[in-house]
Design a protein around this motif. Sequence first.
Motif, PDB file in Angstrom:
ATOM      1  N   PRO A   1      -7.947   5.939 -42.062  1.00 21.55           N
ATOM      2  CA  PRO A   1      -6.928   5.225 -41.641  1.00 21.55           C
ATOM      3  C   PRO A   1      -6.343   4.069 -42.629  1.00 21.55           C
ATOM      4  CG  PRO A   1      -8.549   5.231 -40.011  1.00 21.55           C
ATOM      5  CD  PRO A   1      -9.066   5.787 -41.272  1.00 21.55           C
ATOM      6  N   GLU A   2      -5.064   4.090 -42.653  1.00 18.54           N
ATOM      7  CA  GLU A   2      -4.274   3.103 -43.490  1.00 18.54           C
ATOM      8  C   GLU A   2      -3.353   2.209 -42.722  1.00 18.54           C
ATOM      9  OE1 GLU A   2      -3.295   6.207 -47.238  1.00 18.54           O
ATOM     10  OE2 GLU A   2      -1.886   5.418 -45.912  1.00 18.54           O
ATOM     11  N   LYS A   3      -3.001   1.120 -43.266  1.00 16.89           N
ATOM     12  CA  LYS A   3      -2.522  -0.029 -42.780  1.00 16.89           C
ATOM     13  C   LYS A   3      -1.025   0.368 -42.775  1.00 16.89           C
ATOM     14  CE  LYS A   3      -5.298  -3.925 -43.021  1.00 16.89           C
ATOM     15  NZ  LYS A   3      -5.783  -5.162 -43.808  1.00 16.89           N
ATOM     16  N   SER A   4      -0.366  -0.189 -41.471  1.00 13.98           N
ATOM     17  CA  SER A   4       1.228   0.306 -41.624  1.00 13.98           C
ATOM     18  C   SER A   4       1.871  -0.866 -42.338  1.00 13.98           C
ATOM     19  CB  SER A   4       1.619   0.206 -40.281  1.00 13.98           C
ATOM     20  OG  SER A   4       1.546  -0.966 -39.490  1.00 13.98           O
ATOM     21  N   ASN A   5       3.221  -1.115 -42.329  1.00 13.90           N
ATOM     22  CA  ASN A   5       3.943  -2.056 -42.788  1.00 13.90           C
ATOM     23  C   ASN A   5       3.703  -3.331 -41.943  1.00 13.90           C
ATOM     24  OD1 ASN A   5       4.854  -0.358 -44.701  1.00 13.90           O
ATOM     25  ND2 ASN A   5       6.980   0.024 -43.985  1.00 13.90           N
TER      26      ASN A   5
ATOM     27  N   PRO B   1      -3.467   4.247 -36.004  1.00 15.77           N
ATOM     28  CA  PRO B   1      -4.577   5.250 -35.259  1.00 15.77           C
ATOM     29  C   PRO B   1      -4.582   6.446 -35.671  1.00 15.77           C
ATOM     30  CG  PRO B   1      -2.445   4.814 -34.224  1.00 15.77           C
ATOM     31  CD  PRO B   1      -2.195   4.213 -35.296  1.00 15.77           C
ATOM     32  N   ASP B   2      -4.375   6.971 -37.158  1.00 16.60           N
ATOM     33  CA  ASP B   2      -4.913   8.153 -37.409  1.00 16.60           C
ATOM     34  C   ASP B   2      -6.121   8.266 -37.474  1.00 16.60           C
ATOM     35  OD1 ASP B   2      -2.186   7.600 -40.047  1.00 16.60           O
ATOM     36  OD2 ASP B   2      -1.994   8.675 -37.903  1.00 16.60           O
ATOM     37  N   HIS B   3      -6.528   9.704 -37.407  1.00 19.95           N
ATOM     38  CA  HIS B   3      -8.054  10.294 -37.618  1.00 19.95           C
ATOM     39  C   HIS B   3      -8.864   9.311 -36.789  1.00 19.95           C
ATOM     40  CE1 HIS B   3      -6.032  11.470 -41.182  1.00 19.95           C
ATOM     41  NE2 HIS B   3      -5.866  10.199 -41.521  1.00 19.95           N
ATOM     42  N   SER B   4      -8.333   9.163 -35.584  1.00 21.61           N
ATOM     43  CA  SER B   4      -9.047   8.346 -34.585  1.00 21.61           C
ATOM     44  C   SER B   4     -10.444   9.068 -34.016  1.00 21.61           C
ATOM     45  CB  SER B   4      -8.163   7.741 -33.440  1.00 21.61           C
ATOM     46  OG  SER B   4      -9.105   7.179 -32.376  1.00 21.61           O
ATOM     47  N   LYS B   5     -11.770   8.537 -33.850  1.00 27.93           N
ATOM     48  CA  LYS B   5     -12.659   9.110 -33.100  1.00 27.93           C
ATOM     49  C   LYS B   5     -12.540   9.374 -31.685  1.00 27.93           C
ATOM     50  CE  LYS B   5     -15.765   9.285 -37.083  1.00 27.93           C
ATOM     51  NZ  LYS B   5     -14.675   8.921 -37.838  1.00 27.93           N
ATOM     52  N   SER B   6     -11.837   8.331 -31.281  1.00 24.27           N
ATOM     53  CA  SER B   6     -11.664   8.245 -29.581  1.00 24.27           C
ATOM     54  C   SER B   6     -10.764   9.133 -29.013  1.00 24.27           C
ATOM     55  CB  SER B   6     -11.125   6.799 -29.276  1.00 24.27           C
ATOM     56  OG  SER B   6     -10.656   7.004 -28.044  1.00 24.27           O
ATOM     57  N   VAL B   7     -11.238  10.188 -28.192  1.00 20.53           N
ATOM     58  CA  VAL B   7     -10.052  11.049 -27.801  1.00 20.53           C
ATOM     59  C   VAL B   7      -9.053  10.588 -27.317  1.00 20.53           C
ATOM     60  CG1 VAL B   7      -9.737  13.063 -26.086  1.00 20.53           C
ATOM     61  CG2 VAL B   7     -11.868  12.867 -27.411  1.00 20.53           C
ATOM     62  N   ILE B   8      -9.495   9.258 -26.188  1.00 17.88           N
ATOM     63  CA  ILE B   8      -8.404   8.771 -25.484  1.00 17.88           C
ATOM     64  C   ILE B   8      -7.244   8.382 -26.543  1.00 17.88           C
ATOM     65  CG2 ILE B   8      -7.646   7.059 -23.843  1.00 17.88           C
ATOM     66  CD1 ILE B   8     -10.095   7.190 -22.623  1.00 17.88           C
TER      67      ILE B   8
ATOM     68  N   SER C   1       2.269  10.054 -39.399  1.00 22.19           N
ATOM     69  CA  SER C   1       1.102   8.961 -38.701  1.00 22.19           C
ATOM     70  C   SER C   1       1.022   9.115 -37.283  1.00 22.19           C
ATOM     71  CB  SER C   1       0.983   7.964 -39.507  1.00 22.19           C
ATOM     72  OG  SER C   1       0.562   7.709 -40.665  1.00 22.19           O
ATOM     73  N   GLN C   2       0.042   8.776 -36.509  1.00 20.79           N
ATOM     74  CA  GLN C   2       0.193   8.581 -35.216  1.00 20.79           C
ATOM     75  C   GLN C   2       0.572   6.952 -35.021  1.00 20.79           C
ATOM     76  OE1 GLN C   2      -3.433  11.779 -34.565  1.00 20.79           O
ATOM     77  NE2 GLN C   2      -2.999  10.263 -33.115  1.00 20.79           N
ATOM     78  N   SER C   3       0.965   6.674 -33.984  1.00 18.69           N
ATOM     79  CA  SER C   3       1.650   5.414 -33.711  1.00 18.69           C
ATOM     80  C   SER C   3       1.224   4.889 -31.885  1.00 18.69           C
ATOM     81  CB  SER C   3       2.949   5.282 -33.874  1.00 18.69           C
ATOM     82  OG  SER C   3       3.323   4.053 -33.713  1.00 18.69           O
ATOM     83  N   TRP C   4       0.928   3.630 -32.106  1.00 23.00           N
ATOM     84  CA  TRP C   4       0.975   2.936 -30.604  1.00 23.00           C
ATOM     85  C   TRP C   4       2.198   2.529 -30.105  1.00 23.00           C
ATOM     86  CZ3 TRP C   4      -2.942   3.009 -27.338  1.00 23.00           C
ATOM     87  CH2 TRP C   4      -4.205   3.140 -27.690  1.00 23.00           C
ATOM     88  N   MET C   5       3.296   2.637 -31.151  1.00 26.49           N
ATOM     89  CA  MET C   5       4.442   1.827 -30.839  1.00 26.49           C
ATOM     90  C   MET C   5       5.503   2.425 -29.746  1.00 26.49           C
ATOM     91  SD  MET C   5       4.144  -0.991 -32.098  1.00 26.49           S
ATOM     92  CE  MET C   5       2.889  -1.501 -32.974  1.00 26.49           C
TER      93      MET C   5
ATOM     94  N   GLY D   1       2.225   8.232 -42.854  1.00 27.26           N
ATOM     95  CA  GLY D   1       1.849   9.732 -43.105  1.00 27.26           C
ATOM     96  C   GLY D   1       0.642   9.891 -44.084  1.00 27.26           C
ATOM     97  N   TYR D   2       0.257  11.027 -44.130  1.00 29.68           N
ATOM     98  CA  TYR D   2      -1.099  11.075 -44.918  1.00 29.68           C
ATOM     99  C   TYR D   2      -0.817  12.803 -45.000  1.00 29.68           C
ATOM    100  CZ  TYR D   2      -2.726  13.038 -40.233  1.00 29.68           C
ATOM    101  OH  TYR D   2      -3.019  13.662 -39.360  1.00 29.68           O
ATOM    102  N   HIS D   3      -1.847  13.228 -46.216  1.00 27.19           N
ATOM    103  CA  HIS D   3      -1.888  14.562 -46.693  1.00 27.19           C
ATOM    104  C   HIS D   3      -2.945  15.294 -46.384  1.00 27.19           C
ATOM    105  CE1 HIS D   3       1.363  12.912 -49.355  1.00 27.19           C
ATOM    106  NE2 HIS D   3       1.905  14.082 -49.202  1.00 27.19           N
ATOM    107  N   ILE D   4      -2.822  16.475 -45.908  1.00 26.90           N
ATOM    108  CA  ILE D   4      -3.977  17.525 -45.698  1.00 26.90           C
ATOM    109  C   ILE D   4      -3.629  18.575 -46.737  1.00 26.90           C
ATOM    110  CG2 ILE D   4      -4.905  19.104 -44.137  1.00 26.90           C
ATOM    111  CD1 ILE D   4      -3.867  17.647 -41.859  1.00 26.90           C
TER     112      ILE D   4
END
Lengths: 659, 113, 200
Positions: free
Chosen positions: A20-24, A30-37, A595-599, A649-652
Amino acid sequence: MSSSLTEPTAPATHDHALKPEKSNLGLMRPDHSKSVIIDWLTTVDHKKIGIMYGAMALFFLLVGGLEALIIRAQLIVPENDLVSAERYNQLFTMHGTTMIFLAIMPLNAAFFNFLVPLQIGARDVAFPRINSFSLWAFVAGALVLNFSWLMQAFSELGWFTASGPTAGMTDFVPGMGWFGYAPLTERQFTGVGTDFWIMGLQILGIASLSAAMNFIATIINMRAPGMKMMRLPVFTWMTLIVSLLIVFAFPAITIALGQLMFDRVFDTSFFQVAQGGQPILWQHLFWIFGHPEVYILVLPAMGIVSEVLPTFSKKPLFGYSIVVFSGAVIGFLGFAVWSHHMFTTGLGKVATAAFSLLTMAIAVPTGVKIFNWIGTLWGGRVRFDAPMIFSVGFIWMFMMGGFSGIMHSAAPADAQQQDSYFVIAHFHYVAIGGILLASISGLYFWLPKILGKMWAGKLSTWVAILSTVGLNVTFFPMHFLGLIGMPRRTHTYLSGFGWDSYNMVCSIGAFILGFSILLFVIDIILLMTKGKPAGNDPWDARTLEWATTSPPRSYNFARTPIIPARDALWEHKHGAENRKITFVDEGSHGIHMPSQSWMPFVASFGFIPLGLGLCLMQAGVAYMGYVTISGLVIITLGATLWAIEGPGGYHIHPKEDEI
Amino acid sequence: MPDTLSTSNADHSGEEQKYHAFINLALVLAAITGIELVLVYLPINGTFIFATLVSLSLFKFFSVIAWFMHLLYDKLILTLAFVTGLAIASGTVVALMFIMDRGFVDFEAISAF
Amino acid sequence: MSDDAHNNDSHHNLMVDNKKLFMWLFLGSDCMFFGTMISTHLIYRKLYPESFDPTSLFSLELTSFSTFILLMSSFLMALAVSAMHKSDIKSFRRNTLGVIFFGLIFLACQVYEFTEFVHEGLTLKSGTFGSTFFMLTGTHGVHVAIGLFWLTCMYFYSFTGKMDPHESAIDVEVAGLYWHFVDIVWIIIFTVIYLIEFIK
């Protein structure tokens, strides 16, 4: 290009730099989170969002169905007292509101979300975070609307009494009909039930609007190379048309609800007769939204059927261009017919004639579609798998709803039918016979793709038989009930009008229908627990989504496909060499994922205090104005942080031989 | 980024032209507002004034859309998206104005006047 | 910069940016939104022309002035967008500040006008005219305020150094579209609420 499109492959290798990286904003994304919720709350993946919409829709389908069964149980015999008149009003109001806004619209949204990016060869929608926002705003709206049941329970238990603006009122659940006609909805006549309805619908409206604009941008801008507009699957076309309808129809109800809210909260005169308000204006504004809304509900169903029929006839859709064009015409004309809901309000000769003619005109493109569907079946190698049974059922049952609709379009005939059970028969045939059967067809068709498992057993046949029998036994007699004069929305009736046996038959039918839905739920549970792996293309289908794995990888396609023709997958499997799908060579920097996001979740969470605050304020609870304002603050804060955090964003990097 | 230089030169001259268009339009809009203000006080036929006001407003409306909002310089699809909304909204407003009539009002029920 | 090519936000099929298309769709929807409110106002004026004579209350001079102010703010906004396209951040900041300043003047005129009206007895509760007038102009005012909030955020963001002119040009353009729309809605409101009342 090999035929490896349909072979299962191993998952992509992930870069070891995928942390996971930091946003601006300086906060961790919250990318690649281990928590399902956390993963599901912050997801921007259209597939996961689609699944959540679908799960909620099916839940509320059952809630709405329960409300209906109680209604029919009340009406099974004359002068029944299973529920009080007030409770009955609340039941039919919530049944309608739930089915339309909390069951069908999110079910359609589920299909749009899951399928459209796959069908156009894209990785996700144009605005993934807005997509997430739409979902959570929907959840907020559903919560606000159904919170009213809790308030009603508290009231019945004696724990809460309304005071302040709605002192003396005991209806906490909306009970003024799903169309909320003024002046019944004014503060003098109804309690906070109306406020819950207003706020619930406003929030749901925002959810629908943002999703619609997202899908239009996606379909117009994000198509894979070679995917011209006239190569799009019909379902995607219908999504585009429906989204345009939402964009132009919802503002009318937003304003109408706003005006009603102002009447109730600030004592304005939009619909209050004593000050000059004209309640008929509510009817106009509501139906200017309401009529396009029913096309918003049915066009996706028609899109589903237009996918299923060709697949199971092993033939292309007959008259693709005409079917698409008819859909567009239906959508556009849908804005011009709203007053056919108001033929008995005294519009005057000219207006009545105009709306009557325009309504008849809409039957033409609809009929064209039906002929084209039949043309698709004709001469095809038809397989009666589960999805096909329901789609064929759709054609017949929807047509029956169309016939009663045409009967309504003749204003003189409508003068007798209006507000009678005939209307209920009409719209339930199009809603259940049309929309529900098509949706069930779509679920039987696409759930294997969505969940990766295949249906087990032949329960679907029983679902089909019992739902069709149930539908007809419940609603066919209602045509006659209407013609012999039984009015709608009456919580009981006296014996001796000749209505008794009809009502009993209808009620029995309702329970048969309910049982068929129960069997459907069981079939879905069997699918999830006992289903065997489905493989990529279990139905030998025609469109791009079947080229991916089941379920599709998070990134949908390893490489962007280049589309040579309509029904791209079918052409790839069975067509000439030059009509095979090829792929864009995207070099080595891999696939960009949003990227995923809480906002979006945070912003839409603010709708809950906004909605509940206003309703409780109307109920006389202290300090609720501040709660409402805090809701606005949360929404603004969430949106601002959302803008600043940036898309990230990230790359796969998928393996070479993968799809 | 080798492309930026050549595109930015083209952009700059395009931007200069747009800049002049904006200034001209701003002056025209200011003048029109002045004309409107004077017009309502003139002792001319009311229908004529009404027609002129509506035409001037329509001009202001469409010219801001075309120039300030760039629609003239953009792709057709954007114009279509906007015009569709406008057409539906206008059609609805016009239809409602015809349908809602004084003849249907029950003045007895209105205590306000 | 390789993110550029793969950034979902700027993918083009029809060579139209996603954000711009989204904003135009939103504006099309907003047309219906304001159209419905304007329609309500016009209907009630058609039904009850004699119920209220606003010409004694309305100050055409003040409202013409505020209309002019908003038009000029639109002009400055166009310049701000143009500046961003030319990567001239300083000019962008100047013009944006101008838009905010003029926008605040407009809002001040509105607030002044509203307080005057309330003093004279015209409120939300004053029959159909009060209802439609305040809801329509009030909603417009809220749209202006949201625009000012957006522009202010953008103004301050331009000082953080994270605003790359090349990438942010589209964001500024989209904000500009919103602001221009708010302006043209006012042009319609000015004609339909104020000007036509003065025709004999």
